[in-house]
Design a protein around this motif. Structure first.
Motif, mmCIF file in Angstrom:
data_model
loop_
_atom_site.group_PDB
_atom_site.id
_atom_site.type_symbol
_atom_site.label_atom_id
_atom_site.label_comp_id
_atom_site.label_asym_id
_atom_site.label_seq_id
_atom_site.Cartn_x
_atom_site.Cartn_y
_atom_site.Cartn_z
ATOM 1 N N ARG A 260 -13.745 0.356 -0.134
ATOM 2 C CA ARG A 260 -13.033 -0.649 -0.926
ATOM 3 C C ARG A 260 -11.600 -0.214 -1.252
ATOM 4 O O ARG A 260 -10.657 -1.011 -1.112
ATOM 5 C CB ARG A 260 -13.804 -0.938 -2.219
ATOM 6 C CG ARG A 260 -13.215 -2.104 -2.995
ATOM 7 C CD ARG A 260 -13.892 -2.337 -4.331
ATOM 8 N NE ARG A 260 -15.334 -2.550 -4.228
ATOM 9 C CZ ARG A 260 -16.089 -3.008 -5.218
ATOM 10 N NH1 ARG A 260 -15.531 -3.298 -6.396
ATOM 11 N NH2 ARG A 260 -17.391 -3.153 -5.059
ATOM 12 N N ARG A 261 -11.432 1.039 -1.668
ATOM 13 C CA ARG A 261 -10.088 1.499 -2.047
ATOM 14 C C ARG A 261 -9.131 1.488 -0.863
ATOM 15 O O ARG A 261 -7.971 1.074 -0.976
ATOM 16 C CB ARG A 261 -10.167 2.910 -2.644
ATOM 17 C CG ARG A 261 -10.769 2.950 -4.032
ATOM 18 C CD ARG A 261 -10.664 4.344 -4.620
ATOM 19 N NE ARG A 261 -11.238 4.413 -5.964
ATOM 20 C CZ ARG A 261 -11.256 5.510 -6.704
ATOM 21 N NH1 ARG A 261 -10.760 6.644 -6.228
ATOM 22 N NH2 ARG A 261 -11.782 5.489 -7.907
ATOM 23 N N GLU A 262 -9.623 1.952 0.269
ATOM 24 C CA GLU A 262 -8.776 1.973 1.464
ATOM 25 C C GLU A 262 -8.401 0.554 1.875
ATOM 26 O O GLU A 262 -7.244 0.270 2.220
ATOM 27 C CB GLU A 262 -9.493 2.678 2.614
ATOM 28 C CG GLU A 262 -8.653 2.750 3.890
ATOM 29 C CD GLU A 262 -9.404 3.350 5.063
ATOM 30 O OE1 GLU A 262 -8.770 3.542 6.121
ATOM 31 O OE2 GLU A 262 -10.625 3.616 4.933
ATOM 32 N N ALA A 263 -9.358 -0.367 1.824
ATOM 33 C CA ALA A 263 -9.100 -1.756 2.206
ATOM 34 C C ALA A 263 -8.074 -2.400 1.278
ATOM 35 O O ALA A 263 -7.122 -3.049 1.737
ATOM 36 C CB ALA A 263 -10.403 -2.551 2.200
ATOM 37 N N VAL A 264 -8.246 -2.225 -0.031
ATOM 38 C CA VAL A 264 -7.307 -2.806 -0.999
ATOM 39 C C VAL A 264 -5.907 -2.252 -0.775
ATOM 40 O O VAL A 264 -4.913 -2.995 -0.799
ATOM 41 C CB VAL A 264 -7.793 -2.547 -2.438
ATOM 42 C CG1 VAL A 264 -6.702 -2.901 -3.447
ATOM 43 C CG2 VAL A 264 -9.064 -3.345 -2.737
ATOM 44 N N ALA A 265 -5.803 -0.955 -0.536
ATOM 45 C CA ALA A 265 -4.491 -0.332 -0.317
ATOM 46 C C ALA A 265 -3.820 -0.895 0.933
ATOM 47 O O ALA A 265 -2.608 -1.146 0.947
ATOM 48 C CB ALA A 265 -4.649 1.181 -0.197
ATOM 49 N N GLN A 266 -4.604 -1.106 1.987
ATOM 50 C CA GLN A 266 -4.019 -1.620 3.219
ATOM 51 C C GLN A 266 -3.609 -3.090 3.088
ATOM 52 O O GLN A 266 -2.603 -3.515 3.670
ATOM 53 C CB GLN A 266 -4.980 -1.413 4.388
ATOM 54 C CG GLN A 266 -5.124 0.054 4.764
ATOM 55 C CD GLN A 266 -5.696 0.265 6.157
ATOM 56 O OE1 GLN A 266 -5.682 -0.628 7.000
ATOM 57 N NE2 GLN A 266 -6.201 1.465 6.398
ATOM 58 N N VAL A 267 -4.357 -3.852 2.325
ATOM 59 C CA VAL A 267 -3.963 -5.246 2.075
ATOM 60 C C VAL A 267 -2.637 -5.276 1.315
ATOM 61 O O VAL A 267 -1.729 -6.053 1.645
ATOM 62 C CB VAL A 267 -5.059 -5.996 1.296
ATOM 63 C CG1 VAL A 267 -4.551 -7.358 0.826
ATOM 64 C CG2 VAL A 267 -6.304 -6.177 2.153
ATOM 65 N N LYS A 268 -2.505 -4.434 0.294
ATOM 66 C CA LYS A 268 -1.264 -4.397 -0.492
ATOM 67 C C LYS A 268 -0.066 -3.994 0.367
ATOM 68 O O LYS A 268 1.060 -4.464 0.137
ATOM 69 C CB LYS A 268 -1.419 -3.418 -1.655
ATOM 70 C CG LYS A 268 -2.306 -3.932 -2.775
ATOM 71 C CD LYS A 268 -2.389 -2.915 -3.915
ATOM 72 C CE LYS A 268 -3.251 -3.438 -5.052
ATOM 73 N NZ LYS A 268 -3.385 -2.441 -6.153
ATOM 74 N N ALA A 269 -0.298 -3.135 1.349
ATOM 75 C CA ALA A 269 0.793 -2.652 2.198
ATOM 76 C C ALA A 269 1.060 -3.564 3.391
ATOM 77 O O ALA A 269 2.034 -3.340 4.128
ATOM 78 C CB ALA A 269 0.462 -1.249 2.705
ATOM 79 N N SER A 270 0.265 -4.597 3.586
ATOM 80 C CA SER A 270 0.344 -5.418 4.791
ATOM 81 C C SER A 270 1.499 -6.417 4.736
ATOM 82 O O SER A 270 1.513 -7.331 3.895
ATOM 83 C CB SER A 270 -0.968 -6.175 4.994
ATOM 84 O OG SER A 270 -0.853 -7.140 6.015
ATOM 85 N N ALA A 271 2.449 -6.277 5.661
ATOM 86 C CA ALA A 271 3.552 -7.239 5.758
ATOM 87 C C ALA A 271 3.037 -8.611 6.187
ATOM 88 O O ALA A 271 3.546 -9.648 5.730
ATOM 89 C CB ALA A 271 4.595 -6.727 6.752
ATOM 90 N N HIS A 272 2.023 -8.621 7.045
ATOM 91 C CA HIS A 272 1.458 -9.900 7.492
ATOM 92 C C HIS A 272 0.839 -10.650 6.313
ATOM 93 O O HIS A 272 1.077 -11.855 6.146
ATOM 94 C CB HIS A 272 0.389 -9.663 8.562
ATOM 95 C CG HIS A 272 -0.338 -10.920 8.948
ATOM 96 N ND1 HIS A 272 0.179 -11.827 9.843
ATOM 97 C CD2 HIS A 272 -1.538 -11.430 8.538
ATOM 98 C CE1 HIS A 272 -0.661 -12.837 9.965
ATOM 99 N NE2 HIS A 272 -1.716 -12.623 9.191
ATOM 100 N N ARG A 273 0.059 -9.940 5.500
ATOM 101 C CA ARG A 273 -0.576 -10.595 4.351
ATOM 102 C C ARG A 273 0.467 -11.117 3.368
ATOM 103 O O ARG A 273 0.351 -12.222 2.835
ATOM 104 C CB ARG A 273 -1.519 -9.615 3.641
ATOM 105 C CG ARG A 273 -2.309 -10.239 2.489
ATOM 106 C CD ARG A 273 -3.175 -11.360 2.989
ATOM 107 N NE ARG A 273 -4.051 -11.887 1.956
ATOM 108 C CZ ARG A 273 -4.888 -12.905 2.135
ATOM 109 N NH1 ARG A 273 -4.947 -13.496 3.320
ATOM 110 N NH2 ARG A 273 -5.647 -13.335 1.160
ATOM 111 N N ARG A 274 1.504 -10.330 3.138
ATOM 112 C CA ARG A 274 2.566 -10.752 2.228
ATOM 113 C C ARG A 274 3.236 -12.025 2.750
ATOM 114 O O ARG A 274 3.508 -12.962 1.992
ATOM 115 C CB ARG A 274 3.582 -9.624 2.081
ATOM 116 C CG ARG A 274 4.640 -9.835 1.016
ATOM 117 C CD ARG A 274 5.288 -8.531 0.603
ATOM 118 N NE ARG A 274 5.750 -7.740 1.745
ATOM 119 C CZ ARG A 274 5.185 -6.615 2.156
ATOM 120 N NH1 ARG A 274 4.119 -6.135 1.534
ATOM 121 N NH2 ARG A 274 5.678 -5.952 3.188
#
Length: 309
Positions: A260-274
């Motif tokens: 969960r922590r790794e996934a949340v961190a990668q979502v926050k860092a994702s330019a595509h998601r932003r």
């Protein structure tokens, strides 16, 4: 004492206002022609189709992250199924809030007006949508994903103290970003037919809700006192911040076997998601800016939410 600039802005806004009853009558006519009963409109007995997604992969929160690239296709599709359930759960929570805000709005208004009749029509729509989303979650076999207890209770406060323009600003926040995603979903042949049907119904009926909220918010911001406008800017910005956090329940990641922590961190860092979230919010933020809601502290809160570029 207002400045000349503020006076001109108010006059410009008043000039753009449409007659409240005329807008409501048109929306009532549209509702009579284009409303749906999901229980009979959709084929709930049809089996789930193998190889089809529950949500477009490009709209899944982890899409195009290092973690996504390591996930097998089956796990990606499972995450999409859980995220669809999470978004449907969020939609139900939000629509229950919206129904209460609408009831508060019409409480002191003339009960025979078209404006009140349309509000009641919209509440009936939202009742059907909430039941439709709940049934879709059950059909997909994923759990429900309630928002965090803190956000649940913050919404309880919002429902109690929200100004009228604040209520309509929050209404648009919840409707327009999901609407953007659903407009990409219902024509997508990769997606489960039931999900496409659910999103099609929601898009058609929510278009009226957005029109009603935009017209009323423009009217309220053109006439409310300065303190109420400033409070609305702050409350809408805080709602945007909470909404962006609550958009996908992080439990979905552990439920499909991810850290969960790794996934949340990668979502926050994702330019595509932003980019997805900001694109989904752009039509709304442009409108809020146009009517004077994106100023001062409120604008800073919108920026901190990640929804404003």
């Amino acid at each position: 004492m207002t400045s000349m600039t503020e006076d001109h802005t108010l006059q410009d806004a008043l000039g753009l206002l449409k007659d409240r009853e005329q807008v409501a009558r048109r929306l009532l006519e549209s509702s009579a022609k284009h409303s749906f009963d999901p229980d009979t409109e959709l084929d709930w007995g049809a089996p789930i189709e193998d190889g089809k997604w529950f949500w477009p992969p490009e709209l899944v929160s982890l899409y195009d992250t290092p973690l996504w690239r390591k996930m097998p296709e089956e796990q990606r599709m499972d995450l999409a199924r859980h995220e669809a359930a999470s978004l449907a759960s969020l939609g139900i929570w939000f629509e229950i809030i919206l129904m209460q805000l609408l009831v508060r709005h019409i409480y002191d208004l003339p009960v025979t007006s078209a404006h009140v009749r349309y509000a009641l029509t919209e509440i009936a729509d939202e009742c059907r949508h909430s039941m439709m989303f709940a049934r879709m979650i059950q059909k997909g076999g994923a759990p429900t994903y309630p928002v965090a207890r803190l956000h649940h209770n913050l919404a309880r406060v919002l429902k109690t103290i929200s100004t009228t323009p604040g209520s309509f600003a929050c209404t648009l926040l919840g409707e327009e970003i999901l609407d953007y995603m659903q407009r990409l979903t219902f024509p997508d042949e990769r997606i489960q037919p039931l999900v496409r049907g659910v999103t099609r119904i929601h898009v058609v009926e929510e278009a009226r809700h957005v029109r009603y909220a935009r017209e009323e918010l423009r009217r309220q911001m053109a006439s409310c006192p300065r303190w109420e406008a400033e409070l609305t800017r702050i409350s809408a910005g805080e709602a945007a911040r909470v909404f962006s956090i609550a958009f996908v329940n992080p439990k979905v990641y552990s439920d499909v076997g991810l850290d969960r922590r790794e996934a949340v961190a990668q979502v926050k860092a994702s330019a595509h998601r932003r980019e997805v979230m900001q694109t989904g919010a752009r039509r709304l933020t442009d409108f809020l800016d146009d009517i004077g809601l994106m100023r001062g502290v409120g604008r800073k809160l919108w920026r901190s939410s990640g929804l404003l570029a």
